[in-house]
Design a protein around this motif. Structure first.
Motif, PDB file in Angstrom:
ATOM      1  N   HIS A  50      26.813 -35.760   1.389  1.00 25.79           N
ATOM      2  CA  HIS A  50      25.403 -35.635   1.010  1.00 25.79           C
ATOM      3  C   HIS A  50      25.252 -35.056  -0.402  1.00 25.79           C
ATOM      4  N   LEU A  51      26.194 -34.210  -0.810  1.00 30.25           N
ATOM      5  CA  LEU A  51      26.148 -33.680  -2.176  1.00 30.25           C
ATOM      6  C   LEU A  51      26.388 -34.792  -3.192  1.00 30.25           C
ATOM      7  N   LEU A  52      27.406 -35.589  -2.937  1.00 33.69           N
ATOM      8  CA  LEU A  52      27.729 -36.673  -3.864  1.00 33.69           C
ATOM      9  C   LEU A  52      26.591 -37.691  -3.939  1.00 33.69           C
TER      10      LEU A  52
ATOM     11  N   GLU B  30      23.181 -38.351  -7.136  1.00 32.61           N
ATOM     12  CA  GLU B  30      22.576 -39.584  -7.634  1.00 32.61           C
ATOM     13  C   GLU B  30      21.066 -39.577  -7.379  1.00 32.61           C
ATOM     14  N   THR B  31      20.672 -39.154  -6.179  1.00 35.27           N
ATOM     15  CA  THR B  31      19.242 -39.078  -5.847  1.00 35.27           C
ATOM     16  C   THR B  31      18.518 -38.135  -6.793  1.00 35.27           C
TER      17      THR B  31
ATOM     18  N   GLU C 192      21.070 -41.100  -0.021  1.00 38.99           N
ATOM     19  CA  GLU C 192      21.363 -42.384   0.631  1.00 38.99           C
ATOM     20  C   GLU C 192      22.322 -42.187   1.811  1.00 38.99           C
ATOM     21  N   SER C 193      23.220 -41.213   1.695  1.00 38.25           N
ATOM     22  CA  SER C 193      24.204 -40.957   2.748  1.00 38.25           C
ATOM     23  C   SER C 193      23.579 -40.458   4.047  1.00 38.25           C
TER      24      SER C 193
ATOM     25  N   LEU D 237      20.465 -30.407  -9.318  1.00 43.43           N
ATOM     26  CA  LEU D 237      21.732 -30.351  -8.583  1.00 43.43           C
ATOM     27  C   LEU D 237      22.871 -30.737  -9.516  1.00 43.43           C
ATOM     28  N   THR D 238      23.861 -29.865  -9.611  1.00 44.81           N
ATOM     29  CA  THR D 238      25.022 -30.130 -10.467  1.00 44.81           C
ATOM     30  C   THR D 238      26.286 -29.626  -9.799  1.00 44.81           C
ATOM     31  N   GLN D 239      27.385 -30.272 -10.143  1.00 42.84           N
ATOM     32  CA  GLN D 239      28.687 -29.786  -9.709  1.00 42.84           C
ATOM     33  C   GLN D 239      29.158 -28.818 -10.785  1.00 42.84           C
TER      34      GLN D 239
END
Length: 155
Positions: free
Chosen positions: A17-19, A23-24, A98-99, A116-118
């Motif tokens: 969901h993070l990945l 994108e979202t 999307e997940s 949201l960032t890594q």
């Protein structure tokens, strides 16, 4: 708007969901994650007094190829929470990763974040360095929270 330094949120989120949520968030400006911790998010909204709240996120259910990291490797700013409608997200579906399309509708609330960032490796924080809002010691790595929690702002 200023960011509060009084407290932060530490939350687990499934890596998938993070990945997908990244994108979202890039496309829509924010992303919504499900939770049953409605009391916590109500408390956050009461405590923040119009300020933004940082969220430190650690991935769960990681790809079996990778070891589970005991670090907050993601960061976001908390926007708000909204009550679910029969366990489903009541807002615009484009804000859900999307997940999450095949998730069971069983959430009490959805909490929305932006930015949201890594985190770069140098900025990742060991979960053992976080201290619960009402705790006197840091979390032991063997007993990290499995739900979102309030933490003292990390130094």
């Amino acid at each position: 708007m200023t960011i509060t330094k009084a407290f932060a949120i530490l939350s687990p989120v499934p890596e998938v969901h993070l990945l997908s949520g990244l994108e979202t968030c890039d496309l829509q400006g924010q992303v919504a994650f499900g939770s049953n911790a409605w009391e916590l998010f109500r408390q956050v909204d009461e405590m923040r007094r119009g300020q933004e709240v940082e969220v430190f996120i650690y991935p769960t259910m990681a790809d079996s190829q990778k070891p589970l990291q005991m670090k907050a490797t993601w960061h976001a700013l908390y926007v708000c929470h909204i009550l679910s409608r029969r366990g489903r997200y009541p807002g615009d579906k484009r804000f859900r990763p999307e997940s999450s399309v095949h998730d069971k509708p069983d959430w009490a609330i959805f909490w929305e974040v932006c930015e949201l960032t890594q985190l770069p490796e140098a900025e990742q924080i060991s979960l053992g360095d976080f201290r619960g809002w009402d705790k006197k010691t840091d979390y032991a790595l063997r007993s990290v929270p499995t739900v979102p929690v309030l933490v003292k702002y990390p130094l």
